[in-house]
Write an enzyme that holds these catalytic residues in place. Sequence first.
Site, PDB file in Angstrom:
ATOM      1  N   HIS A  57       1.679  -3.940  -6.109  1.00  0.00           N
ATOM      2  CA  HIS A  57       0.802  -3.774  -7.276  1.00  0.00           C
ATOM      3  C   HIS A  57       1.370  -4.506  -8.497  1.00  0.00           C
ATOM      4  CE1 HIS A  57      -1.873  -0.620  -9.514  1.00  0.00           C
ATOM      5  NE2 HIS A  57      -1.893  -1.797 -10.125  1.00  0.00           N
ATOM      6  N   HIS A  59       0.347  -7.433 -11.678  1.00  0.00           N
ATOM      7  CA  HIS A  59      -0.651  -8.262 -12.361  1.00  0.00           C
ATOM      8  C   HIS A  59       0.040  -9.529 -12.868  1.00  0.00           C
ATOM      9  CE1 HIS A  59      -3.761  -5.100 -12.391  1.00  0.00           C
ATOM     10  NE2 HIS A  59      -2.734  -4.270 -12.532  1.00  0.00           N
ATOM     11  N   LEU A  60      -0.382 -10.689 -12.346  1.00  0.00           N
ATOM     12  CA  LEU A  60       0.255 -11.954 -12.739  1.00  0.00           C
ATOM     13  C   LEU A  60      -0.547 -12.720 -13.790  1.00  0.00           C
ATOM     14  CD1 LEU A  60       1.695 -13.293  -9.346  1.00  0.00           C
ATOM     15  CD2 LEU A  60       2.924 -12.205 -11.237  1.00  0.00           C
ATOM     16  N   ASN A  91      -7.679  -8.904 -10.942  1.00  0.00           N
ATOM     17  CA  ASN A  91      -8.378  -8.967 -12.240  1.00  0.00           C
ATOM     18  C   ASN A  91      -7.893 -10.122 -13.101  1.00  0.00           C
ATOM     19  OD1 ASN A  91      -5.918  -7.707 -12.671  1.00  0.00           O
ATOM     20  ND2 ASN A  91      -6.700  -6.313 -14.250  1.00  0.00           N
ATOM     21  N   HIS A 231      -1.497   4.212  -7.993  1.00  0.00           N
ATOM     22  CA  HIS A 231      -0.877   4.948  -9.112  1.00  0.00           C
ATOM     23  C   HIS A 231      -1.384   6.383  -9.334  1.00  0.00           C
ATOM     24  CE1 HIS A 231      -4.402   3.222 -11.014  1.00  0.00           C
ATOM     25  NE2 HIS A 231      -3.831   2.095 -11.368  1.00  0.00           N
ATOM     26  N   ASN A 277      -2.690   2.946 -18.138  1.00  0.00           N
ATOM     27  CA  ASN A 277      -3.811   3.460 -17.353  1.00  0.00           C
ATOM     28  C   ASN A 277      -3.403   3.576 -15.895  1.00  0.00           C
ATOM     29  OD1 ASN A 277      -6.149   3.839 -15.877  1.00  0.00           O
ATOM     30  ND2 ASN A 277      -7.311   2.223 -16.886  1.00  0.00           N
ATOM     31  N   ASP A 304       2.790  -1.656 -10.934  1.00  0.00           N
ATOM     32  CA  ASP A 304       1.668  -1.861 -11.859  1.00  0.00           C
ATOM     33  C   ASP A 304       2.135  -2.693 -13.061  1.00  0.00           C
ATOM     34  OD1 ASP A 304      -0.819  -1.876 -13.004  1.00  0.00           O
ATOM     35  OD2 ASP A 304      -0.875   0.260 -13.485  1.00  0.00           O
ATOM     36  N   HIS A 308       1.037  -7.926 -21.312  1.00  0.00           N
ATOM     37  CA  HIS A 308       0.066  -8.167 -22.390  1.00  0.00           C
ATOM     38  C   HIS A 308       0.776  -8.912 -23.515  1.00  0.00           C
ATOM     39  CE1 HIS A 308      -3.183  -5.741 -20.802  1.00  0.00           C
ATOM     40  NE2 HIS A 308      -2.354  -4.737 -20.610  1.00  0.00           N
TER      41      HIS A 308
HETATM   42 ZN   LIG Z   1      -4.921   0.484 -11.924  1.00  0.00          ZN
END
Ligand SMILES: [Zn+2]
Length: 441
Positions: A57, A59-60, A91, A231, A277, A304, A308
């Site tokens: 999990h 995010h790149l 996403n 999560h 989240n 996760d 940002h």
């Molecule tokens: Zn999530």
Amino acid sequence: MSRYLIRGARLLGKEVVDILTGDDTIEAVGADLPVPADAIIVHAAGLIALPGLVDPHTHLREPGREDSETVLTGSQAAAAGGYTCVNAMANTMPVQDTAGVVEQVLRLGREAGYVDVRPVGAVSAGLAGEHLAELGAMAESAAAVRYFSDDGACVADPVLMRRALEYAKSFGGVIAQHAQDPRLTEGAQMHEGEISAQLGLAGWPAVAEESIVARDCLLAQHVGSRVHILHLSTKGSVDLVRWAKSEGMPVTAEATPHHLALDHREACSYDPRFKVNPPLRTPADIEALRRGIVDGTIDVIGTDHAPHPAEDKDCEWSAGAHGMIGLETALSVVQQTLVDTGLITWSDVARLMSYTPAQLCQNPAQGRPIAVGEPANLCLHDPRATRMIRANAQHSKSANTPWEGRELPGRIMYTFYRGVPTVWDGQLRGREEIAAEREAW
Ligand SMILES: [Zn+2]
């Protein structure tokens, strides 16, 4: 490319062994191995040898939000954290919902060369939650996607979720759900409880997560197809998954390091670095998550990792984006919360952070034991070290770590990815250096 003789590491925290790496694979494991003339020695006394970590999990952000992270910088953060594989969530912009986009992410990962980057396919086109994405085309693409998620958004429509489970079943795929009822969390800012009431922030009730967890366990059972719950954050979710498993329902579950360590009182600082989240919950929820890990209700630990840019976090709480980075601190937080507390062993860490995530996400070259003939993906962790976490000393392009200015135990000293060190003596190696060594073999 050189051969490396790792001297005197504690294999999964147990017996002291030497490990000899060769062409992509492990050539020998045993006590006091003879030193080949051409081998480079790694002095590993006191270090724990673990299989290369696999993040189910991450995010790149590339393509589309390269100001937050790129496949290269995220890969570097992963290697620095002991990872040799990350599963990159869908996403992005454009969304990873076609063969073309998942193949692009796969290619960027190979070019970066630090870890296996495995693209996760979207469940719904554009993450819009209305129509199924091209699951079959992504499965048949060069990326051979078997793991799908709209993470960041919940697949809220039960009919769409049912169709996704049916379709994925036809080729052995898994649907991973971000369990969050969107109606019950409209405007939500943090966990709904006494702290949210004191702070006057809109609350995010536990039932918003638990109602989707219950629904999707039942749907998975009805369809006879695997669902994975991302999560988990509440005691109720852990209890539901435990019940579902006891009934033989085809469900697996994940917890993040931050949900195992931090609670909703952090919001009293109004510092958006603690806005995430699902939200940080109560100490009782943390206890339940830890128990869920110990009794096997929770199968994997995923970071996760959610980078940002500063402008999305250096603002007031309500305007801040949800998410924390975590690839470079995950193993330290797991050591602090679960290993140093005596709840689990380093062998359990290998299962929760390497073997089982690789099986779940169907990453075949990853999550393998440290044994002769296996891929030389491993990391060497110093559990006695302590370090002060500083965002500006991390390799992620973003700085939104909740651990800024806090001390954590443990440090990754070496990471080997397909036989080549990506981290050497605690320092991340340069991309050209790694590529040159691989070429020279
Ligand atoms: Zn999530």
